[in-house]
Design an enzyme around this catalytic site. Structure first.
Site, mmCIF file in Angstrom:
data_model
loop_
_atom_site.group_PDB
_atom_site.id
_atom_site.type_symbol
_atom_site.label_atom_id
_atom_site.label_comp_id
_atom_site.label_asym_id
_atom_site.label_seq_id
_atom_site.Cartn_x
_atom_site.Cartn_y
_atom_site.Cartn_z
ATOM 1 N N ASP A 119 0.855 -1.176 0.000
ATOM 2 C CA ASP A 119 0.000 0.000 0.000
ATOM 3 C C ASP A 119 0.896 1.233 0.000
ATOM 4 O OD1 ASP A 119 -2.165 1.679 0.141
ATOM 5 O OD2 ASP A 119 -3.107 0.649 1.817
ATOM 6 N N PHE A 120 0.365 2.325 -0.495
ATOM 7 C CA PHE A 120 1.157 3.544 -0.616
ATOM 8 C C PHE A 120 0.660 4.557 0.417
ATOM 9 C CE2 PHE A 120 3.875 6.485 -2.709
ATOM 10 C CZ PHE A 120 3.254 7.723 -2.609
#
Length: 903
Positions: free
Chosen positions: A280-281
């Site tokens: 995930d960013f």
């Protein structure tokens, strides 16, 4: 569960060895059969007659050296696609997509929230939803989709409940698998998220800026992980064939999800996942070498230039040292990462896209606006299939033709309705069909009155400077800044000044401000209203904030990294000063300055808004009194980065419903929420209809449901608590968690173990407001359960006959629960099968519900395996987890579950 925290902290420190061998996550996607190109075939990877694995192998053979492969892998996120086009393969595009194309601008459909699909309790609806989403992605020119999300609703606080499929792992898997199959059937690669044990927004990524503080640590039992948090992902992989998995932000028993060799080993070795694991960013990836060794396949492979806070909170572009100097190229040269693993990284990127035909069918955008009327019609149908009729006293719904005057009440009935979740799942409702015109069109000759009733859910304009006095009777607020982020305001402020309003939109660049947002501010002023009546305040922003009115806490939000809004409605007398105090720290916020995106405000924002007294509720009461029936539309804002702090409807919506119900006994409440809410007005209203967050199709769907053109076919995928004391995670150590010495959230103790959702209510004898699986119909059904039959393969089959004894076509959802022997420590009942049946009046049908062999297993922490105890098992058939119609018992022998399986 005494001692769980210490026990699982120790297991976390030992890398939770019972899960799997750490090296397993590095292994290849499988042993390849011989891959031979046909004579004269120069680009065999372009030939769909070859298997996906061989096509990927042919691509790998085009690389002359390991250095060439590393150059591809270290090109950086979103870059390095030239090598694909040189091979004749398209560089595919994609975007977030649990509820539509987030980054699609004005030209896409805002679909109903995924929780609506779970509420349908219908695999066919999941297929329709996935297929319709994928069609829109293809028309937009996208071959990749970020979604669906498979996070379990551990508590109602979780801001992303609406983005996933509810509280039950079996329902989650049953909805996820057909949706993924439908998405990828259109050559769109699905990425399920967030793997795993992602249950809250508070502390999800630690303190900011990027990767400078640890994320929250889920202290959770092995059994809970296996029985609750993993089954949805297993179904998406085994049954759905999903091509990508996004790993989550938090630590799990001390190890980050994206570098957890045991959890990633389960994906790849137990379930045979052949695709990519990506982070995930921006904060889920905390390492390079450790993550790649554990099983991460995508993300940063070299240190990246990042924006980090320097003195005064200013941001400068610096070399990111958060990876401790790690670099994939160096690690391969040193032998820390094998060359076989380098091949595996590339292969896992290619195989799923070959397998689903994405490379063979690259999407091309067909129009500036790809949202079609037909697609929005399907969206309205899905809204109806997932809408839940919670109460219908006296059959007031559907509306009778005798209703000659209808009051439509609520800001939510107008064009400013909140119909979509915030954050990465947000799709701006640019094609919103509001409720009021849709009802007026459908009502025919009936008169439709409208009153907004409230100011709505947007933030209010700033408090006028002239209405507030600070120190020394100066206009505006007195602001005091302190050199810590703890909101204790100890010691002497390093800066005091007068400010016209509480209106912060950036991080100050003054060198006096501590770095990394490690400061707090307190605004104080005396507010003097000019009119008697309710004064309306909003506090909108991110970080951690508190609003005090006359010394009393009026609202708060905590550890919010995306924007949230709290509301306070306070009666005051004209000319009488009232103390206002706002406390805030931007500690966990993103960015240097505020930016509107994701349907909210990102960055270090805080604004105190105000509006004076109004007659909106009085006008709504007048409309209700003049009508045969009053329909009140109410909702809330929920989404990523902003956990809920209250179960109540925000602002004065509860007061609106109370007032309308007192004026008209025929009051119907229509909810647009992303999860459960309390209902202090429930005994005084005739009907309650939950429509979740319906997106663009809100108006047509609402009109069809209210007038009976469509049936509310949904059942609750989450339990609705009676009040905030019910359910798991009610103590601070359990949610939001304990604080570390630095003041950041650290351990979150999952003391409920595997008793999540209705399992907890049942095990602890709590009576909810509405139970999991609850939902009424516009018709009536008789249900009869036949014999329980054991099958040779270990399945148990149930024959259930459903008879529509009412006067309308409608749907019944048959739910099958299993109760394990008490010595297993399992919940009293667990959903293990369901079937939706739609029948015409008088129609009778017999359906078979198969309970698979795995339905009777539990995770044995002593053996670290799935086990079936010898003993008596209960099989319960009902209309909800609490409305059980039939119970049967069956004796089963002991059985060890498949080593790579799960319930």
């Amino acid at each position: 569960m005494k001692g769980i925290g210490r026990r699982w902290q120790l297991l976390g420190a030992c890398a939770m060895l019972p899960f799997a061998a750490p090296a397993s996550a590095q292994q290849s996607t499988g042993d390849l059969v011989a891959c031979n190109a046909a004579p004269g075939e120069t680009r065999p990877w372009l030939n769909p007659a070859h298997s996906a694995e061989c096509r990927a192998e042919f691509v790998l053979r085009t690389f002359d050296t390991v250095e060439a492969k590393l150059a591809v892998l270290t090109a950086g996120a979103g870059r390095g696609t030239d090598w694909l086009t040189a091979l004749g393969l398209p560089a595919l595009r994609g975007g977030d997509g649990p509820a539509g194309i987030r980054n699609g601008g004005v030209g896409v459909t805002s679909f109903p929230t995924p929780l609506t699909v779970a509420a349908s309790f219908d695999r066919a609806t999941a297929t329709l939803y996935g297929d319709t989403l994928a069609q829109e992605f293809v028309d937009f020119g996208f071959n990749r989709m970020g979604g669906p999300a498979l996070d379990i609703a551990r508590s109602w606080n979780f801001g992303r409940v609406s983005e996933s499929f509810g509280e039950d792992p079996f329902l989650t898997g049953a909805i996820a698998a057909p949706q993924v199959r439908a998405i990828q059937g259109r050559h769109v690669l699905s990425m399920v998220k967030h793997y795993a044990v992602y249950t809250q927004e508070q502390g999800r990524a630690g303190d900011h800026p990027l990767r400078t503080r640890p994320a929250v640590n889920a202290v959770v039992s092995e059994r809970a992980i296996r029985e609750i948090y993993l089954p949805g992902f297993e179904a998406a992989i085994r049954e759905g064939g999903v091509g990508q998995v996004m790993c989550s932000f938090p630590r799990i028993n001390g190890v980050y999800a994206c570098e957890h060799p045991q959890l990633l080993g389960i994906l790849k070795q137990e379930w045979g996942f052949d695709g990519q694991v990506v982070p995930d960013f921006p904060d889920a990836q905390r390492s390079i070498v450790a993550a790649v060794a554990a099983g991460l396949d995508g993300g940063y492979m070299v240190g990246q230039a990042q924006q980090q806070a320097g003195p005064g909170g200013s941001l400068a572009t610096v070399t990111d040292n958060s990876f401790n100097g790690e670099d994939l190229r160096v690690a391969v040269a040193k032998g820390e990462i094998s060359t076989a693993r380098v091949d595996d990284l590339i292969r896992r990127r290619l195989v799923p896209q070959f397998r689903i035909g994405a490379f063979d069918h690259p999407a091309t955008r067909v129009a500036a606006d790809v949202s079609t009327p037909e697609r929005r019609r399907v969206a309205a149908e899905i809204v109806a299939r997932g809408a839940v009729l919670l109460k219908n006293e006296g059959g007031i719904l559907p509306l009778a033709a005798t209703a000659k005057t209808i009051a439509v009440i609520g800001h939510q009935a107008g064009p400013g309705a909140v119909v979509a979740e915030m954050g990465s799942a947000h799709v701006a409702p640019m094609h919103l069909a509001p409720v009021l015109p849709a009802i007026r069109q459908r009502a025919g000759t009936a008169s439709v009155l409208h009153a907004p009733g409230t100011l709505g859910l947007d933030r209010l304009p700033l408090v006028p400077t002239g209405m507030v006095r600070g120190a020394g009777d100066a206009a505006g607020f007195t602001a005091e800044y302190f050199a810590n982020a703890d909101l204790d305001f100890a010691g002497k402020p390093f800066l005091s000044r007068q400010e016209a309003a509480v209106d912060n939109l950036t991080i100050p660049t003054d060198a006096a401000f501590p770095a990394n947002r490690a400061w707090s501010v307190r605004w104080r002023g005396s507010f003097t209203p000019t009119e008697d009546g309710i004064q309306h305040f909003t506090l909108a922003g991110s970080g951690t904030a508190r609003l005090f009115v006359d010394g009393t806490l009026a609202g708060r939000f905590d550890n919010t990294d995306f924007g949230d809004t709290i509301y306070a409605n306070v009666p005051m007398r004209a000319g009488r000063p009232v103390a206002i105090r706002v406390e805030w720290t931007p500690r966990v916020t993103f960015r240097q300055a505020a930016v509107d995106d994701y349907g909210t405000t990102l960055g270090p924002a805080l604004r105190l808004g105000w509006a004076g007294p109004n007659r909106l509720i009085d006008d709504a009461v007048a409309a209700a009194r003049a009508s045969d029936v009053a329909i009140v539309f109410v909702g809330h804002r929920v989404g990523e980065g902003m956990d809920r702090q209250s179960l109540a409807l925000p602002s004065d919506q509860d007061a609106l419903i109370q007032a309308v119900a007192a004026a008209n006994p025929n009051t119907v409440v229509v909810l647009q929420t992303g999860g459960p809410v309390t209902m202090p007005w429930l005994p005084k209203v005739r009907a309650v209809l939950e429509m979740w967050l319906p997106g663009d199709a809100f108006g047509p769907a609402a009109a069809a449901l209210l007038f009976g053109d469509a049936e509310p076919g949904g059942r609750l995928p989450v339990t609705f608590p009676l009040d905030e004391s019910q359910g798991p995670a009610r103590r601070p150590a359990e949610y939001p968690g304990r604080l570390s010495r630095s003041g950041a959230l650290d351990d979150v103790v999952f003391a409920e173990g595997h008793l999540v959702g209705y399992r907890y209510w049942d095990a602890h004898g709590q009576t909810p407001l509405f139970p999991f699986g609850h939902g009424l119909s516009y018709t009536r059904f008789d249900t009869m359960v036949g014999a329980v039959r054991q099958q040779p393969d270990g399945r148990v089959a149930l024959d259930v006959t459903v008879h529509n004894v009412g006067g309308r076509t409608g749907s019944e959802v048959i739910q099958a629960y299993v109760g394990l022997p008490a010595r297993t420590g399992a919940a009293p009942r667990q959903l293990k099968g369901f079937q939706k049946v739609t029948l015409m009046p008088g129609e009778r049908r017999t359906v078979t519900i198969d309970l698979p062999r795995d339905a009777f297993h539990h995770w044995d922490e002593r053996r670290h395996a799935w086990m079936r105890e010898a003993g008596t098992y209960r099989i319960m058939v009902g209309r909800s987890s609490r409305d059980i119609l039939h119970t049967a018992t069956i004796r089963l022998p002991a059985d060890r579950g498949r080593p790579s399986g799960g319930p």
